[in-house]
Design an enzyme around this catalytic site. Structure first.
Site, PDB file in Angstrom:
ATOM      1  N   CYS A   2      49.714  48.134  50.884  1.00  0.00           N
ATOM      2  CA  CYS A   2      50.744  47.734  51.167  1.00  0.00           C
ATOM      3  C   CYS A   2      51.762  48.889  51.537  1.00  0.00           C
ATOM      4  O   CYS A   2      51.549  50.036  50.979  1.00  0.00           O
ATOM      5  CB  CYS A   2      51.379  47.138  49.661  1.00  0.00           C
ATOM      6  SG  CYS A   2      50.441  45.919  48.979  1.00  0.00           S
ATOM      7  N   ARG A  27      48.526  50.846  57.694  1.00  0.00           N
ATOM      8  CA  ARG A  27      47.958  50.855  56.404  1.00  0.00           C
ATOM      9  C   ARG A  27      46.995  49.783  56.000  1.00  0.00           C
ATOM     10  O   ARG A  27      46.520  49.733  54.917  1.00  0.00           O
ATOM     11  CB  ARG A  27      48.926  50.929  55.317  1.00  0.00           C
ATOM     12  CG  ARG A  27      49.775  52.261  55.642  1.00  0.00           C
ATOM     13  CD  ARG A  27      51.021  52.083  54.559  1.00  0.00           C
ATOM     14  NE  ARG A  27      50.722  52.119  53.367  1.00  0.00           N
ATOM     15  CZ  ARG A  27      50.966  53.332  52.536  1.00  0.00           C
ATOM     16  NH1 ARG A  27      51.291  54.506  53.129  1.00  0.00           N
ATOM     17  NH2 ARG A  27      50.660  53.025  51.101  1.00  0.00           N
ATOM     18  N   TRP A  73      49.089  43.742  51.141  1.00  0.00           N
ATOM     19  CA  TRP A  73      47.660  43.579  51.173  1.00  0.00           C
ATOM     20  C   TRP A  73      47.316  43.107  49.795  1.00  0.00           C
ATOM     21  O   TRP A  73      47.356  43.648  48.781  1.00  0.00           O
ATOM     22  CB  TRP A  73      47.057  45.200  51.371  1.00  0.00           C
ATOM     23  CG  TRP A  73      45.609  45.184  51.728  1.00  0.00           C
ATOM     24  CD1 TRP A  73      44.970  44.918  53.036  1.00  0.00           C
ATOM     25  CD2 TRP A  73      44.518  45.314  50.692  1.00  0.00           C
ATOM     26  NE1 TRP A  73      43.609  45.211  52.701  1.00  0.00           N
ATOM     27  CE2 TRP A  73      43.372  45.373  51.393  1.00  0.00           C
ATOM     28  CE3 TRP A  73      44.568  45.442  49.321  1.00  0.00           C
ATOM     29  CZ2 TRP A  73      42.073  45.528  50.731  1.00  0.00           C
ATOM     30  CZ3 TRP A  73      43.414  45.676  48.539  1.00  0.00           C
ATOM     31  CH2 TRP A  73      42.138  45.979  49.549  1.00  0.00           C
ATOM     32  N   ASN A  99      54.448  48.302  45.218  1.00  0.00           N
ATOM     33  CA  ASN A  99      53.049  48.770  45.902  1.00  0.00           C
ATOM     34  C   ASN A  99      52.447  48.985  44.324  1.00  0.00           C
ATOM     35  O   ASN A  99      52.930  49.592  43.520  1.00  0.00           O
ATOM     36  CB  ASN A  99      53.095  49.897  46.707  1.00  0.00           C
ATOM     37  CG  ASN A  99      53.273  49.759  47.831  1.00  0.00           C
ATOM     38  OD1 ASN A  99      53.704  48.516  48.343  1.00  0.00           O
ATOM     39  ND2 ASN A  99      53.233  50.627  49.042  1.00  0.00           N
ATOM     40  N   GLY A 100      51.046  48.642  44.364  1.00  0.00           N
ATOM     41  CA  GLY A 100      50.150  48.886  43.120  1.00  0.00           C
ATOM     42  C   GLY A 100      49.822  47.770  42.391  1.00  0.00           C
ATOM     43  O   GLY A 100      49.842  46.627  42.767  1.00  0.00           O
ATOM     44  N   GLU A 480      27.873  57.744  58.185  1.00  0.00           N
ATOM     45  CA  GLU A 480      29.130  57.655  58.446  1.00  0.00           C
ATOM     46  C   GLU A 480      28.978  56.857  59.780  1.00  0.00           C
ATOM     47  O   GLU A 480      29.903  55.813  59.991  1.00  0.00           O
ATOM     48  CB  GLU A 480      29.511  58.981  58.801  1.00  0.00           C
ATOM     49  CG  GLU A 480      30.840  58.883  59.542  1.00  0.00           C
ATOM     50  CD  GLU A 480      32.135  58.445  58.870  1.00  0.00           C
ATOM     51  OE1 GLU A 480      32.034  57.977  57.517  1.00  0.00           O
ATOM     52  OE2 GLU A 480      33.022  58.063  59.400  1.00  0.00           O
ATOM     53  N   LYS A 484      31.145  53.522  60.106  1.00  0.00           N
ATOM     54  CA  LYS A 484      32.097  53.138  61.306  1.00  0.00           C
ATOM     55  C   LYS A 484      31.873  51.758  61.971  1.00  0.00           C
ATOM     56  O   LYS A 484      32.593  50.937  62.383  1.00  0.00           O
ATOM     57  CB  LYS A 484      31.877  54.141  62.488  1.00  0.00           C
ATOM     58  CG  LYS A 484      32.570  55.438  62.140  1.00  0.00           C
ATOM     59  CD  LYS A 484      34.028  55.564  62.209  1.00  0.00           C
ATOM     60  CE  LYS A 484      34.681  55.322  61.067  1.00  0.00           C
ATOM     61  NZ  LYS A 484      34.619  56.266  60.137  1.00  0.00           N
ATOM     62  N   GLU A 487      32.504  48.762  59.620  1.00  0.00           N
ATOM     63  CA  GLU A 487      33.879  48.369  59.182  1.00  0.00           C
ATOM     64  C   GLU A 487      34.916  47.937  60.460  1.00  0.00           C
ATOM     65  O   GLU A 487      35.627  47.051  60.290  1.00  0.00           O
ATOM     66  CB  GLU A 487      34.604  49.615  58.589  1.00  0.00           C
ATOM     67  CG  GLU A 487      34.930  51.040  59.368  1.00  0.00           C
ATOM     68  CD  GLU A 487      35.620  51.911  58.639  1.00  0.00           C
ATOM     69  OE1 GLU A 487      36.299  51.746  57.660  1.00  0.00           O
ATOM     70  OE2 GLU A 487      35.401  53.247  58.869  1.00  0.00           O
ATOM     71  N   HIS A 503       9.819  53.519  52.907  1.00  0.00           N
ATOM     72  CA  HIS A 503       9.779  53.219  51.399  1.00  0.00           C
ATOM     73  C   HIS A 503      10.387  51.925  51.340  1.00  0.00           C
ATOM     74  O   HIS A 503      11.026  51.438  50.208  1.00  0.00           O
ATOM     75  CB  HIS A 503      10.509  54.509  50.558  1.00  0.00           C
ATOM     76  CG  HIS A 503       9.838  55.794  50.605  1.00  0.00           C
ATOM     77  ND1 HIS A 503       8.586  55.765  50.181  1.00  0.00           N
ATOM     78  CD2 HIS A 503      10.183  56.748  51.194  1.00  0.00           C
ATOM     79  CE1 HIS A 503       8.166  57.065  50.238  1.00  0.00           C
ATOM     80  NE2 HIS A 503       9.192  57.761  50.724  1.00  0.00           N
ATOM     81  N   LYS A 602      44.147  51.298  55.237  1.00  0.00           N
ATOM     82  CA  LYS A 602      43.986  52.786  55.746  1.00  0.00           C
ATOM     83  C   LYS A 602      44.010  53.755  54.428  1.00  0.00           C
ATOM     84  O   LYS A 602      43.125  54.630  54.343  1.00  0.00           O
ATOM     85  CB  LYS A 602      45.021  53.134  56.722  1.00  0.00           C
ATOM     86  CG  LYS A 602      44.929  54.541  57.151  1.00  0.00           C
ATOM     87  CD  LYS A 602      43.832  55.027  58.006  1.00  0.00           C
ATOM     88  CE  LYS A 602      43.921  56.148  58.403  1.00  0.00           C
ATOM     89  NZ  LYS A 602      42.549  56.569  58.982  1.00  0.00           N
TER      90      LYS A 602
HETATM   91  C1  AGP Z   1      36.968  55.363  56.748  1.00  0.00           C
HETATM   92  O1  AGP Z   1      36.687  54.862  58.114  1.00  0.00           O
HETATM   93  C2  AGP Z   1      37.614  54.280  56.027  1.00  0.00           C
HETATM   94  N1  AGP Z   1      38.370  53.612  56.359  1.00  0.00           N
HETATM   95  C3  AGP Z   1      37.603  54.753  54.419  1.00  0.00           C
HETATM   96  O2  AGP Z   1      36.070  54.949  54.418  1.00  0.00           O
HETATM   97  C4  AGP Z   1      38.216  56.137  54.091  1.00  0.00           C
HETATM   98  O3  AGP Z   1      37.366  57.303  54.413  1.00  0.00           O
HETATM   99  C5  AGP Z   1      38.303  56.096  52.434  1.00  0.00           C
HETATM  100  O4  AGP Z   1      39.084  55.157  52.037  1.00  0.00           O
HETATM  101  C6  AGP Z   1      38.932  57.445  52.132  1.00  0.00           C
HETATM  102  O5  AGP Z   1      40.225  57.773  52.484  1.00  0.00           O
HETATM  103  P1  AGP Z   1      40.687  59.040  52.325  1.00  0.00           P
HETATM  104  O6  AGP Z   1      39.972  59.921  53.117  1.00  0.00           O
HETATM  105  O7  AGP Z   1      42.471  59.020  52.829  1.00  0.00           O
HETATM  106  O8  AGP Z   1      40.634  59.643  50.782  1.00  0.00           O
END
Ligand code: AGP
Length: 607
Positions: A2, A27, A73, A99-100, A480, A484, A487, A503, A602
Site C-alpha cells: 500500500c 509498490r 494492496w 498501511n500495515g 534468481e 525473475k 514473477e 536427485h 515492490k
Molecule cells: C525481487 O524481484 C522481488 N520483487 C523480491 O523478491 C524482493 O527482492 C524482496 O521482496 C526483498 O526486497 P528488498 O530487497 O527490498 O528487501
C-alpha cells in the site's frame, strides 16, 4: 505494498494526490482512493483497479486544498471499491488511510458492533476510523494518540477531520511515513517518490512518532505528547530518475542502467595502492574487522540470492565461515548469536518487514547488524549499526534487477576488504580489483546483444515449465533467474544446483521443458557440461549461458547465450544480466504487465 500520500497547501489537492499515487504505483496495488476536504465537507472517491479508474472518477474541478490518498494492496477483504481507502468513521467526519496490519481488529470490531456500529468494509483499517470517531473530542491529534494506545499491529496512518480544515495528522508504527517540507505546502508519504516533484526536504518519522501538519507548519511529538526534535534530510534522487525515459517499462530501463549502477556502487571505494576497498559506513575499526569469525547474511527474495552469492566469495577469499539465511525463517527460530559474528541485513528498499524484524531480533540478542540498502534513509539503514549504500538510484519495477548487481558489488567490496586483512595478497587483491572494474563494460557488451536474447525468449516463451541450473557461485544465479521469470511472466520455473537434478528434478525433463544452464569457464565447467548432457539424453531443450568461443557447449546445447570471458569470480554478474533480459522478453512476448506483475508488491512491508 500500500502507498500513502497526504497534501496540505495552497493548490487544489486532488491532482496532487492522484499524481502522488501515480508515483507510488510501483509498490503494487489493486485499488486506489482519495479524500479531499473543502468547506467542512470531506469528498471521498475510491475505485477498484488501476489508477486510471480513479483518475476518471475525480472531477476536474474538485475543490479543496488538503487531502489524503492511498493505493491498496489487499490483505483483509477482497478487492473492491468499498474496501479501498480512505475509510470514514461512522458519521463521515473523519477520513483515514492506513498501511500495515491491525492485529486486534477483530476484537475491536466486535466490540464496536456490540455498541451498534455498522461497518461498511471488510478491512482491518476501517476499525481505526471508527475507533478514532468514538475517541474524538474536538482534537484529531489527541484522538489519534488515544487510538494508537488501543491498536496492536503495524501502521502508518494519516487522518483528517472535516472540522479541522487544512490539518493532517500522521503516525507511524512499523510502516514507513515521511514528511515532505515544501514552500507553503507539506506532504506526507509512505516513501519519498510520492513527493519528489514537490520537495527534497524530508523528515523520516520513527515508530511511535506523530506529526501534525498544516500548509505552513509541522509539529512532531510522541504518543505521550512530548515534543520530538527531528532532523531534516535531503533527498538525493532526481525527479528524472523516477521517469521511464524512452523505455517501454521501468524494468527495461533498470536492466540497461546496470553498467552505470554497478560502477556507482564501486566508485570511490576501491583503493589500488593498497589493493583493498574502503567502506567507511561500516562503522568498524580494522581491529574489529580482524576479530570477525563468522558472517551471516539475512534477506528476502532477490536480496537473499545476492547474499547467497557472497557466501561463496567470502568463504573462499577470506576463509571466514559465511552463510545466508531467509530473514522470515531466521526471525522465528530463536537464532544463536555467536561471539565475533557480524550480520548483514540486505534489502533494496530497506523496508522489507521480514528483514527488518529479523534485524531487530538479532540486535535484541546483542548482534552487530550492518545494512546493505539502496533507499537512503529507509528504516533498515537507519536502525542498523552501520552499512553500505549501493547507490543504484530508484528501482521502480517490482522485479529487482539493478539492485541485485549493485548489492553484489557492495558485497564483493566487503569480501575484498576482509580478505585482504587475512590471506589475500596484494597481488591477488589487484587481480580482484581488475576483475571487478571490468564488469560494467562486460555488462554493456552483453546488453548490446540483447536482440539475441529477445529472439530466444520469443522462441521459448510459450513453454509451461523451465529449469534454471547452475553450480557453485552461480547456483544462486540460477535461483534468481528462475525467480525473475516466474514473477513477471507467470511461467513456472525452478532453480536448482545442476548437480542436484539427478536427485529428483530430472524426472521433469522432456521435450517441452527447457533448461537454462549456466556454464562459466570455472572449475565446475566440465561437471556442468556432464549435467547438460544428462538433460540432452532425455531430449530436454537446453539454452546454455556460456563464455564466448566455448565450442564444446555449442556442440551440445540447442541455443547458446554468450558472455565475455572474465575472471571466474565475476561471472554471477555476467550470467545474471542475460537471465534478466530473458525473463523480461518472455513477459513481453506473453503480454504481461512487466512492472506491476499480479499479486506482487515492490516493498513488502507486512509479514
Ligand atoms: C525481487 O524481484 C522481488 N520483487 C523480491 O523478491 C524482493 O527482492 C524482496 O521482496 C526483498 O526486497 P528488498 O530487497 O527490498 O528487501
Amino acid at each position: 505494498m500500500c502507498g500513502i500520500i497526504g497534501y496540505c497547501g495552497p493548490k487544489p489537492a486532488a491532482p496532487i494526490l492522484v499524481e502522488g499515487l501515480k508515483r507510488l504505483e510501483y509498490r503494487g496495488y489493486d485499488s486506489a482512493g482519495i479524500c479531499v476536504g473543502n468547506e467542512r465537507v470531506l469528498q471521498l472517491i475510491k475505485k477498484k483497479g488501476k489508477l486510471q479508474e480513479l483518475r476518471q472518477a475525480v472531477p476536474a474541478d474538485m475543490l479543496g486544498t488538503y487531502g489524503i490518498g492511498h493505493t491498496r494492496w489487499a490483505t483483509h477483504g477482497e478487492v473492491n471499491d468499498t474496501n479501498a481507502h480512505p475509510h470514514f468513521d461512522a458519521d463521515g467526519s473523519i477520513a483515514i488511510v492506513h498501511n500495515g496490519i491491525i492485529e486486534n481488529y477483530n476484537a475491536l470490531r466486535e466490540k464496536l458492533e456490540d455498541e451498534g456500529f455498522i461497518f461498511r468494509s471488510e478491512t482491518d483499517s476501517e476499525v481505526i476510523a471508527f475507533l478514532l470517531g468514538t475517541l474524538y473530542e474536538g482534537d484529531l491529534e489527541q484522538a489519534l494518540k488515544r487510538t494508537c494506545r488501543i491498536l496492536k499491529g503495524t501502521y502508518g496512518i494519516v487522518a483528517m477531520h472535516k472540522d479541522e480544515p487544512g490539518v493532517l495528522i500522521g503516525v507511524r508504527n512499523g510502516s514507513p511515513l515521511v514528511l515532505g517540507i515544501g514552500e507553503h505546502e507539506m506532504l506526507l508519504g509512505s516513501d519519498v517518490t510520492a513527493m519528489l516533484a514537490h520537495t527534497k526536504q524530508v523528515i523520516y518519522l520513527e515508530d511511535g512518532e506523530v506529526v501534525r501538519l498544516t500548509a505552513d507548519s509541522y509539529r512532531t511529538t510522541d504518543l505521550r505528547d512530548r515534543d520530538v526534535d527531528k532532523k531534516v534530510d535531503y533527498i538525493t534522487w532526481e525527479l528524472e530518475e523516477i521517469e521511464k525515459d524512452n523505455h517501454r517499462y521501468y524494468m527495461e530501463k533498470e536492466i540497461f542502467e546496470q553498467p552505470e549502477s554497478i560502477l556507482r556502487a564501486m566508485q570511490g571505494r576501491l583503493d589500488r595502492d593498497s589493493a583493498t576497498a574502503h567502506l567507511g559506513g561500516l562503522n568498524m575499526t580494522n581491529r574489529e574487522l580482524l576479530e570477525v569469525e563468522r558472517i551471516k547474511l539475512v534477506a528476502a527474495g532477490t536480496s537473499y540470492h545476492a547474499g547467497m552469492v557472497a557466501t561463496y566469495l567470502i568463504e573462499s577469499l577470506a576463509r571466514i565461515p559465511c552463510s545466508a539465511e531467509l530473514a522470515s525463517e531466521l526471525r522465528y527460530r530463536n537464532p544463536i548469536v555467536e561471539r565475533n559474528s557480524i550480520y548483514f541485513a540486505i534489502s533494496q528498499s530497506g523496508e522489507t518487514a521480514d528483514t527488518l524484524y529479523a534485524m531487530r531480533e538479532l540486535q535484541r540478542k546483542g548482534a552487530r547488524v550492518l545494512g546493505i540498502c539502496n533507499v537512503v534513509g529507509a528504516t533498515i539503514p537507519r536502525e542498523s549499526d552501520g552499512g553500505v549504500y549501493i547507490h543504484s538510484g530508484p528501482e521502480i519495477a517490482v522485479a529487482s534487477t539493478k539492485a541485485f548487481t549493485s548489492q553484489l558489488t557492495a558485497l564483493y567490496l566487503f569480501a575484498l576488504l576482509i580478505a585482504r586483512m587475512r590471506d589475500m595478497s596484494y597481488e591477488q587483491g589487484l587481480v580482484f580489483i581488475d576483475a571487478l572494474e571490468a564488469v560494467p563494460e562486460q555488462v554493456r557488451a552483453i546488453l548490446d546483444r540483447h536482440a539475441e536474447v529477445e529472439a530466444l525468449a520469443k522462441k521459448y516463451a510459450h513453454a509451461e515449465d523451465f529449469l534454471f541450473l547452475g553450480r557453485g557461485i552461480n547456483y544462486p544465479v540460477a535461483l534468481e533467474g528462475a525467480l525473475k521469470l516466474k514473477e513477471i511472466s507467470y511461467i513456472h520455473a525452478e532453480g536448482y544446483s545442476a548437480a542436484e537434478i539427478k536427485h529428483g528434478p530430472i524426472a521433469l525433463i522432456n521435450e517441452s521443458t527447457p533448461s537454462l544452464v549456466i556454464i562459466p569457464d570455472d572449475g565446475l565447467r566440465e561437471k556442468v557440461i556432464s549435467n547438460m548432457k544428462e538433460i540432452k539424453a532425455r531430449k530436454g531443450p537446453v539454452i546454455a549461458l556460456a563464455v564466448e568461443g566455448d565450442r564444446d557447449v555449442a556442440a551440445i546445447a540447442d541455443d547458446v547465450i554468450y558472455v565475455p570471458r572474465a575472471h571466474e569470480w565475476v561471472y554471477p554478474f555476467l550470467m545474471m544480466v542475460p537471465l534478466q533480459l530473458f525473463a523480461y522478453y518472455c513477459a513481453l512476448e506473453l503480454g504481461r504487465d512487466v512492472d506491476q506483475p499480479r499479486n506482487l508488491a515492490k516493498s513488502v512491508t507486512v509479514e
